[in-house]
Structure formats: C-alpha cells, structure tokens
Design an enzyme around this catalytic site. Structure first.
Site, PDB file in Angstrom:
ATOM      1  N   ARG A 123     -30.564  55.589 107.361  1.00  0.00           N
ATOM      2  CA  ARG A 123     -31.500  56.563 106.752  1.00  0.00           C
ATOM      3  C   ARG A 123     -31.893  57.704 107.687  1.00  0.00           C
ATOM      4  NH1 ARG A 123     -33.548  51.794 104.503  1.00  0.00           N
ATOM      5  NH2 ARG A 123     -32.880  51.605 102.343  1.00  0.00           N
ATOM      6  N   LYS A 144     -27.731  72.656 107.328  1.00  0.00           N
ATOM      7  CA  LYS A 144     -26.878  72.215 106.212  1.00  0.00           C
ATOM      8  C   LYS A 144     -25.802  71.297 106.769  1.00  0.00           C
ATOM      9  CE  LYS A 144     -27.010  75.960 102.817  1.00  0.00           C
ATOM     10  NZ  LYS A 144     -26.178  76.977 102.150  1.00  0.00           N
ATOM     11  N   GLU A 186     -18.156  86.102 110.621  1.00  0.00           N
ATOM     12  CA  GLU A 186     -19.544  85.694 110.322  1.00  0.00           C
ATOM     13  C   GLU A 186     -20.542  86.497 111.169  1.00  0.00           C
ATOM     14  OE1 GLU A 186     -20.479  83.728 107.845  1.00  0.00           O
ATOM     15  OE2 GLU A 186     -18.899  82.239 107.507  1.00  0.00           O
ATOM     16  N   LYS A 227     -29.904  84.527 111.318  1.00  0.00           N
ATOM     17  CA  LYS A 227     -29.869  83.312 110.506  1.00  0.00           C
ATOM     18  C   LYS A 227     -31.215  82.582 110.587  1.00  0.00           C
ATOM     19  CE  LYS A 227     -27.426  79.475 108.803  1.00  0.00           C
ATOM     20  NZ  LYS A 227     -26.197  78.763 108.627  1.00  0.00           N
ATOM     21  N   GLU A 237     -32.850  77.187 100.397  1.00  0.00           N
ATOM     22  CA  GLU A 237     -32.060  78.120  99.592  1.00  0.00           C
ATOM     23  C   GLU A 237     -32.563  78.304  98.162  1.00  0.00           C
ATOM     24  OE1 GLU A 237     -27.922  77.971 100.536  1.00  0.00           O
ATOM     25  OE2 GLU A 237     -27.353  79.019  98.715  1.00  0.00           O
ATOM     26  N   ARG A 241     -32.237  82.867 101.393  1.00  0.00           N
ATOM     27  CA  ARG A 241     -31.150  82.230 102.143  1.00  0.00           C
ATOM     28  C   ARG A 241     -29.797  82.553 101.509  1.00  0.00           C
ATOM     29  NH1 ARG A 241     -30.915  76.424 105.335  1.00  0.00           N
ATOM     30  NH2 ARG A 241     -28.806  76.718 106.091  1.00  0.00           N
ATOM     31  N   ASN A 245     -24.848  84.210 102.007  1.00  0.00           N
ATOM     32  CA  ASN A 245     -23.580  84.016 101.293  1.00  0.00           C
ATOM     33  C   ASN A 245     -22.847  85.331 101.047  1.00  0.00           C
ATOM     34  OD1 ASN A 245     -23.966  81.237 101.061  1.00  0.00           O
ATOM     35  ND2 ASN A 245     -25.284  81.520  99.281  1.00  0.00           N
ATOM     36  N   HIS A 248     -19.132  85.498 100.477  1.00  0.00           N
ATOM     37  CA  HIS A 248     -18.656  84.118 100.307  1.00  0.00           C
ATOM     38  C   HIS A 248     -18.201  83.767  98.890  1.00  0.00           C
ATOM     39  CE1 HIS A 248     -20.070  83.592 104.335  1.00  0.00           C
ATOM     40  NE2 HIS A 248     -19.753  82.317 104.361  1.00  0.00           N
ATOM     41  N   HIS A 252     -14.815  82.306  99.107  1.00  0.00           N
ATOM     42  CA  HIS A 252     -14.577  80.884  98.806  1.00  0.00           C
ATOM     43  C   HIS A 252     -13.454  80.728  97.788  1.00  0.00           C
ATOM     44  CE1 HIS A 252     -18.662  79.006 100.170  1.00  0.00           C
ATOM     45  NE2 HIS A 252     -17.725  78.910 101.107  1.00  0.00           N
ATOM     46  N   HIS A 265     -11.839  80.054 107.322  1.00  0.00           N
ATOM     47  CA  HIS A 265     -13.026  80.362 106.510  1.00  0.00           C
ATOM     48  C   HIS A 265     -13.444  81.832 106.701  1.00  0.00           C
ATOM     49  CE1 HIS A 265     -16.917  79.864 104.614  1.00  0.00           C
ATOM     50  NE2 HIS A 265     -17.501  80.319 105.708  1.00  0.00           N
TER      51      HIS A 265
HETATM   52  N1  NAD Z   1     -23.449  74.080 107.800  1.00  0.00           N
HETATM   53  C1  NAD Z   1     -23.377  75.378 107.633  1.00  0.00           C
HETATM   54  O1  NAD Z   1     -24.388  76.079 107.467  1.00  0.00           O
HETATM   55  C2  NAD Z   1     -22.049  76.043 107.698  1.00  0.00           C
HETATM   56  C3  NAD Z   1     -21.969  77.435 107.801  1.00  0.00           C
HETATM   57  C4  NAD Z   1     -20.694  78.017 107.929  1.00  0.00           C
HETATM   58  C5  NAD Z   1     -19.565  77.205 107.958  1.00  0.00           C
HETATM   59  N2  NAD Z   1     -19.694  75.862 107.845  1.00  0.00           N
HETATM   60  C6  NAD Z   1     -18.523  74.979 107.868  1.00  0.00           C
HETATM   61  O2  NAD Z   1     -17.878  75.121 109.131  1.00  0.00           O
HETATM   62  C7  NAD Z   1     -16.502  74.790 108.978  1.00  0.00           C
HETATM   63  C8  NAD Z   1     -15.660  75.760 109.741  1.00  0.00           C
HETATM   64  O3  NAD Z   1     -16.001  75.645 111.090  1.00  0.00           O
HETATM   65  P1  NAD Z   1     -15.269  76.430 112.267  1.00  0.00           P
HETATM   66  O4  NAD Z   1     -14.791  77.725 111.797  1.00  0.00           O
HETATM   67  O5  NAD Z   1     -16.189  76.357 113.427  1.00  0.00           O
HETATM   68  O6  NAD Z   1     -13.946  75.644 112.496  1.00  0.00           O
HETATM   69  P2  NAD Z   1     -13.482  74.134 112.583  1.00  0.00           P
HETATM   70  O7  NAD Z   1     -14.536  73.222 113.002  1.00  0.00           O
HETATM   71  O8  NAD Z   1     -12.782  73.856 111.289  1.00  0.00           O
HETATM   72  O9  NAD Z   1     -12.407  74.270 113.741  1.00  0.00           O
HETATM   73  C9  NAD Z   1     -11.317  75.145 113.597  1.00  0.00           C
HETATM   74  C10 NAD Z   1     -10.199  74.789 114.554  1.00  0.00           C
HETATM   75  O10 NAD Z   1     -10.543  75.168 115.885  1.00  0.00           O
HETATM   76  C11 NAD Z   1     -10.352  74.075 116.760  1.00  0.00           C
HETATM   77  N3  NAD Z   1     -11.329  74.266 117.842  1.00  0.00           N
HETATM   78  C12 NAD Z   1     -12.665  74.145 117.784  1.00  0.00           C
HETATM   79  N4  NAD Z   1     -13.219  74.494 118.944  1.00  0.00           N
HETATM   80  C13 NAD Z   1     -12.210  74.833 119.778  1.00  0.00           C
HETATM   81  C14 NAD Z   1     -12.144  75.281 121.126  1.00  0.00           C
HETATM   82  N5  NAD Z   1     -13.257  75.507 121.844  1.00  0.00           N
HETATM   83  N6  NAD Z   1     -10.928  75.530 121.657  1.00  0.00           N
HETATM   84  C15 NAD Z   1      -9.798  75.352 120.907  1.00  0.00           C
HETATM   85  N7  NAD Z   1      -9.788  74.927 119.640  1.00  0.00           N
HETATM   86  C16 NAD Z   1     -10.987  74.677 119.081  1.00  0.00           C
HETATM   87  C17 NAD Z   1     -10.535  72.841 115.904  1.00  0.00           C
HETATM   88  O11 NAD Z   1      -9.871  71.739 116.425  1.00  0.00           O
HETATM   89  C18 NAD Z   1      -9.892  73.300 114.594  1.00  0.00           C
HETATM   90  O12 NAD Z   1      -8.518  73.148 114.634  1.00  0.00           O
HETATM   91  C19 NAD Z   1     -16.227  74.747 107.493  1.00  0.00           C
HETATM   92  O13 NAD Z   1     -16.083  73.404 107.103  1.00  0.00           O
HETATM   93  C20 NAD Z   1     -17.480  75.347 106.869  1.00  0.00           C
HETATM   94  O14 NAD Z   1     -17.763  74.795 105.592  1.00  0.00           O
HETATM   95  C21 NAD Z   1     -20.904  75.266 107.733  1.00  0.00           C
HETATM   96 ZN    ZN Z   2     -19.397  81.112 106.057  1.00  0.00          ZN
END
Ligand code: NAD
Ligand code: ZN
Length: 368
Positions: A123, A144, A186, A227, A237, A241, A245, A248, A252, A265
């Site tokens: 939990r 999130k 972003e 942010k 949201e 908030r 997006n 997006h 998306h 992304h």
């Molecule tokens: N929670 C939120 O508010 C929020 C906001 C935006 C995006 N997201 C989520 O974030 C995700 C995308 O995250 P991301 O773009 O950070 O990518 P990711 O976590 O998908 O990583 C992308 C790639 O980069 C590699 N990588 C990561 N760090 C590295 C480093 N320092 N050196 C070499 N390789 C590295 C990883 O292994 C992977 O192959 C999506 O799932 C999206 O939905 C969440």
């Molecule tokens: Zn995003």
C-alpha cells in the site's frame, strides 16, 4: 548543487541538480536511509550497465552496504504488468516491508514503473527518483506513475510523489542522439507554454551537440520550475495541468499508430507541437508564420516528420478520440494564444483534418 522545491497538496520535496551530485544529495537523506530495512534500486538495464556504481557506491557508503539492485528491461519495455509483478516478487523475496525504500534509476519509463511499484507495494513505500534522461526532467516531477495496458499507454497508474529527485547531469553524456532530441522536445514545450524570451534563446540553438553541461542544467532547471508551478496549482489535472499536454494529443496519436519504439516520445511530441501551433494560428491570436518558422527550426535540429505521411487522418483521429483526455467525443487541444499563453480548445474533426493535410504538404515539400 542546485535545489528546486516541488510543492504539492500531498507532499513537498526537493529536486537536487548538478554534475556528480549523488553522494552530496544522498547525505541529506541519511537518516531516512539508515532507518530503512531494505534499499532496492530498480534500474533500467542499459543504464545499470553504464552507470550503476555511481549510485550503488555512495549508497553503500552512507548505509553500510545493504543495497539490492533489480534490473528491468530498457526503456518503454519495462512498463508492463509482467515486469511490475516481477518487481513485487523481487521485493517480497528480498523480505522487503513497509520500512523499505526504492530508488528509480533510469529514464521516464523506469521512473514511471518504479513509482507505481512504490505506490502499490504494501500500500505504498517511499521512493527516490534518479532520472538519467533529459526527458525525465518532466517525468520525475509531478507524481504521475504508470504502466501500459495493451489497449493504451499509461492506462494503469497512480499519483504518487517521490521523497526527492537527484538529477545528476553527468549521467546524460551517454544518451543517444534520438533520446537527446526526445528530451529537448519537452524542454522546448516547457518554453513554449511559459516564456517568449526563453523560446527566442532556444531558436538560437542550431545543433544540440553544441549544448554545454551548464546550458543543459539551466534549461532543465527552467523546465522543472515551469512544471512545478503548474503541478502546484493542479496536482490531479482538473485544470491548468492539462497545458503540459501541449503537443501531446496529435503526438500520442503518432506514437501510438507508428508503434512505440519506432519513434521516441519527444520526437512524436515535436510533430504534435507543430500541428498544435498550426491550429493555433488558425483558431487563436498566435502570430501568423510562427508555426512555419518553428517547423523549419525543428528540421534543422534533426527532428523528422516523414512518419506522418504513412498514416491517414482517420487512423490518427481514431486514436485522438480515444485519448483519455478526450471527453464526450470532442477533441480537446491545448493551443497557444501566444507564446507563454496556453489555452484549451475544442477542435472539430474537420478543423483537425485541414491541419493534418497542411502539415503533410509541408513535410512533402521539404523532403523533395
Ligand atoms: N510521469 C510523467 O509525468 C511522465 C511525463 C513524460 C513522460 N513520461 C514517460 O516517460 C517515458 C519516456 O521516458 P524517457 O524518454 O526518459 O525514456 P526511457 O526511459 O524510455 O529511455 C529511453 C532509452 O534511453 C536509455 N537510457 C536512459 N538513460 C540513459 C543514459 N543516461 N545513457 C544511455 N542510455 C540511456 C534507456 O535504456 C532507453 O533505451 C514514457 O514511458 C512516458 O510515458 C512520464
Ligand atoms: Zn511528454
């Protein structure tokens, strides 16, 4: 080390940022870490191979060596119900309890997964975010958490804030080019929805490889502040908030129809931002010509738009209308009245179609 405080209704916590700051930042949380019965790092496998000692070594020093590492598949492929379950199994097998603490070590995907594991294990147990991508300046802040369902991205999740975020900029040096572009999209989004002068500065950047560590730190810090301000006013949201997006909705739809893994992304969001700017010129007071200028600059920075030529508007529309931010069959779009002044508007299917055609024309002209 730079510190930014994130204020939410449920929690207040700090983002500590700088090069090689993990040891210094960890020492601020020594008491909580020493009182944990287990400390588990959930790490993106690729990131673990490159950098795990930068976290394990200082953690061991501070806690006298009770650190376990659980590696998960790299990037988006970790956000599955199977990996989520495997994480829980690992924690149970290691005799973790409500007094255990988790660390997320990776990009946004690993952060989203770990946050969701932390919010559900017995939990809810505390967790720290150690983001390793540029994009994660966005995902590590705001609380999130999520994994994916076969019917949609981020469909299973929760709002759950970390104890703190340790953002070590030196970890970003190993990011591949497409991930730099993804994260910078972003950053550019945060600039577009908040600040004309910052957007002007970003127009001066012609090539991401020329960015220095201090440029990067400045941009990431500014992005987090944007942010944080928005999340402070609307943690769950219900209102502002949604401005986060921007880009997006169409983005998306591209990501979803092209297939995750074929486009990052942020690269999809960049396409979505051009589309939203074109809609803005048509439907708000955004100065005419801005979308075109932005599109040409994005091309110069290495963003590609060809992916949209393989998808019909109908295919994209189907996804946009299913988006969890859509309601009652309307397309809700975040547009800009002007740079720094986002608004939410309802778009008809036809208006959306017209812009899709126009953007595809731009892309065809530029690829000749
Ligand atoms: N929670 C939120 O508010 C929020 C906001 C935006 C995006 N997201 C989520 O974030 C995700 C995308 O995250 P991301 O773009 O950070 O990518 P990711 O976590 O998908 O990583 C992308 C790639 O980069 C590699 N990588 C990561 N760090 C590295 C480093 N320092 N050196 C070499 N390789 C590295 C990883 O292994 C992977 O192959 C999506 O799932 C999206 O939905 C969440
Ligand atoms: Zn995003």
């Amino acid at each position: 080390m730079q510190n930014i405080t994130i204020e939410t209704i449920t929690k207040e916590y700090d983002v500590h940022m700088g090069s090689n700051i993990i040891q210094e930042a960890l020492s601020l949380y020594k008491e909580q870490l020493l009182s944990a019965d287990q400390i588990v790092i959930i790490a993106d496998r690729t990131v673990a191979n490159l950098h795990i000692n930068k976290l394990v070594t200082p953690l061991q020093t501070i806690t006298n060596g009770r650190i376990k590492v659980y590696e998960v598949p790299p990037g988006e492929s970790c956000k599955t119900i199977e990996t989520f379950y495997d994480c829980h199994s690992f924690l149970l097998n290691e005799n973790c309890s409500r007094k255990s603490v988790l660390f997320a070590f990776g990009g946004g995907a690993c952060g989203d997964l770990t946050g969701f594991v932390a919010s559900t294990f017995m939990r809810g147990i505390p967790f720290y975010q150690i983001p390793t991508t540029i994009l994660a300046h966005d995902s590590a802040v705001g609380g999130k958490t999520a994994i994916n369902h076969s019917q949609g991205k981020n469909m299973i999740g929760s709002f759950y804030q970390p104890e703190a975020v340790f953002y070590d900029i030196s970890l970003l040096s190993t990011l591949p080019e497409n991930e730099v572009r993804s994260g910078m999209a972003e950053v550019i989004k945060h600039a577009l929805i908040s600040n004309q002068q910052w957007v002007n500065e970003l127009f001066e950047v012609q090539d991401f490889s020329t960015l220095t560590t201090s440029n990067l730190q400045e941009y990431l810090c500014k992005g987090i502040v944007v942010k944080a301000e928005i999340v402070k006013g609307d943690e769950f949201e219900h209102g502002s908030r949604k401005f986060l997006n921007f880009g997006h909705t169409y983005g998306h739809a591209i990501e979803n129809t092209i297939g995750y893994g074929h486009i990052t992304h942020g690269e999809a969001v960049m396409i979505g931002m051009v589309y939203a700017l074109m809609l803005s010129e048509e439907l708000t007071e955004l100065e005419s010509g801005f979308a075109r200028k932005f599109f040409l600059h994005a091309l110069k920075l290495g963003y590609t738009f060809d992916a949209i030529l393989t998808k019909t508007y109908e295919e994209l529309f189907e996804v946009m209308i299913r988006d969890k931010k859509a309601s009652h069959g309307d397309l809700h779009f975040v547009l800009l009245n002007k740079v720094g002044d986002p608004i939410s508007k309802i778009i008809s299917k036809e208006q959306g179609h017209k812009m899709d055609k126009q953007l595809k024309n731009w892309v065809r002209e530029e690829s000749i």
